[in-house]
Design an enzyme around this catalytic site. Structure first.
Site: not given
Length: 480
Positions: A257, A279, A392
């Site tokens: 990641d 991402k 997030m």
């Protein structure tokens, strides 16, 4: 690195030792064991070495040869030598040997003097043909010796016998397993399995028979590789589990990641292929479908794939989706859990997520995007006497504030934003729920960041221990 670690083949190579005392003797014995042609120069040589040649004669002290010259050091003694060691009690002479060595491109070690040394003689754990060398760069020899003692305890004598067995079989193993990845898996099984255990019990014949059986079994194995989902934690490499470290050391490919720290990536096997599949809310991203394809592609080529995910694979990490995909395509897998961000950020910020006086429950939620943030059970999240950790949520701080307030949570409820939790650049911002959107905007908070809502957040002000002290928003605003 201040020094480049190097294992040199000294067989038949000339090495000079200047000095004839006890310190010089220790270096001479090491050099002779490595097969060097050693010349010792000193007016008074007191080396109790067996069969040492006297007055220029040669003798055998181990595998190498030894020449003693009872004379004062001269610059021409450095001619034609590969290495030199200055081991006298005269610091001026030692420094002169080092200077003359640099002028002649000869590497010189001055014993206990890193400043004048072009190379360092490390602390050594000898399990030949396996040799472990430890160096502190000359700044803390005692520390290097301490590390050596610990490694000595970890590596029993059978490890050398195992290395010798693998050396004898190396050519046949390479012929039987031409694929480098299959060969690596074979070696890993041998080292960790029955072969190593038999050698530890001093059964060398049984160990060799087990090696033959392992090789036959490896040839019969299907070509498919496997995938290990590994939780990398929030950033501090010290939070990795032992199983995670093992998986990284065995990986052929690491799909990682964006937020996995470089410190964690550095623990992977050096020749493993590392592919970023991160991402991002804005900018370049790799789709989940493409991640699935990469796992399948590399596993079908017989590779051991590590899917390295920030935090824990099963906490908002889509690990379940990836396992479903692997299962559907017949790829074997394992899971190594990691420390999720809520646990690590809370601990590193000095925020206990549960507390007898303030919070008897903990909720984890993600505010990744508009769709997910609107479907959260805000009435349940806004209940009193609980801690809510929101992943997030940087882009949705305004929505988080308004939803909590709309569902009854008090405006003065303490909140904390932990940015880059557990990393050297960690920043902790403390405010109230009513101030959440303003602090995020004015402090220019960026991901990765975790939002902690609940009375326990205020404890960071007195319990913080890692990095800089938390920034208390009301005080910062008052000062401004």
């Amino acid at each position: 690195m201040r020094y480049f670690p190097l294992f040199a083949d000294l067989h038949g190579r000339r090495v000079l030792v200047v000095g004839g005392g006890v310190v010089a003797e220790r270096k001479v014995r090491l050099l002779l064991a490595a097969g060097a042609d050693v010349t010792v120069v000193a007016p008074d040589i007191r080396l109790p070495l067996p069969r040492a040649g006297e007055g220029g004669g040669e003798g055998n002290g181990g595998e190498g040869s030894l020449t003693l010259r009872h004379e004062t050091f001269r610059p021409d003694h450095l001619d034609g030598v590969l290495l030199a060691i200055a081991a006298t009690d005269d610091s001026t002479l030692n420094a002169r040997v080092a200077t003359l060595g640099r002028e002649r491109n000869v590497l010189v070690n001055v014993v206990d003097d890193a400043e004048h040394s072009a190379f360092i003689v490390p602390a050594i754990v000898d399990r030949s043909p396996l040799v472990v060398a430890i160096s502190s760069g000359g700044v803390a020899p005692v520390l290097a010796r301490l590390v050596r003692e610990r490694i000595e305890a970890l590596l029993d004598g059978s490890i050398g016998a195992l290395a010798q067995l693998l050396e004898r079989w190396r050519a046949r193993i390479k012929t039987a397993l031409p694929d480098v990845h299959a060969r690596r898996r074979f070696y890993e099984r041998v080292v960790r399995g029955r072969v190593g255990a038999l050698l530890r019990s001093r059964d060398s014949r049984g160990a060799e028979a087990a090696l033959v059986a392992e090789l036959a079994a490896q040839n019969a194995m299907p070509a498919n590789g496997s995938v290990v989902l590994v939780g990398a934690g929030p950033g501090d490499a010290g939070l990795l589990t032992l199983n995670a470290l093992r998986a990284l050391q065995e990986a052929d490919v690491v799909l990682h990641d964006r937020l996995v720290s470089q410190d964690v990536l550095d623990l992977a096997r050096r020749d493993a292929e590392k592919i970023s599949v991160g991402k991002a809310a804005r900018g370049h991203s790799v789709s989940q479908e493409r991640i699935h394809e990469l796992m399948l592609e590399h596993a079908r080529r017989g590779r051991r794939v590590v899917r390295l995910k920030g935090g824990d694979p099963f906490i908002f990490g889509r690990g379940g989706e990836e396992l479903e995909y692997l299962r559907a395509h017949g790829i074997p897998f394992e899971v190594v859990p990691g420390i999720t961000a809520a646990l690590a950020c809370g601990a590193y910020a000095g925020i206990p997520l549960t507390h007898r006086d303030h919070a008897q429950s903990l909720r984890l939620a993600t505010a990744h995007c508009g769709d997910s943030i609107d479907t959260l059970d805000w009435a349940a999240l806004a209940q009193e006497r609980q801690t809510v950790a929101l992943y997030m949520g940087v882009a949705g701080l305004g929505t988080i504030r308004s939803q909590f307030l709309a569902h009854g949570r008090a405006p003065g409820t303490p909140v904390a934003i932990v940015e880059n939790g557990s990393r050297p650049e960690q920043r902790v911002l403390l405010a109230t729920l009513d101030e959440l959107e303003a602090i995020g905007r004015d402090a220019e908070v960026k991901s990765p960041a975790l939002v902690i809502v609940g009375e326990v957040a205020a404890l960071a002000e007195e319990l913080h221990w890692f990095g800089s002290a938390p920034v208390v928003w009301r005080r910062l605003q008052a000062a401004a």
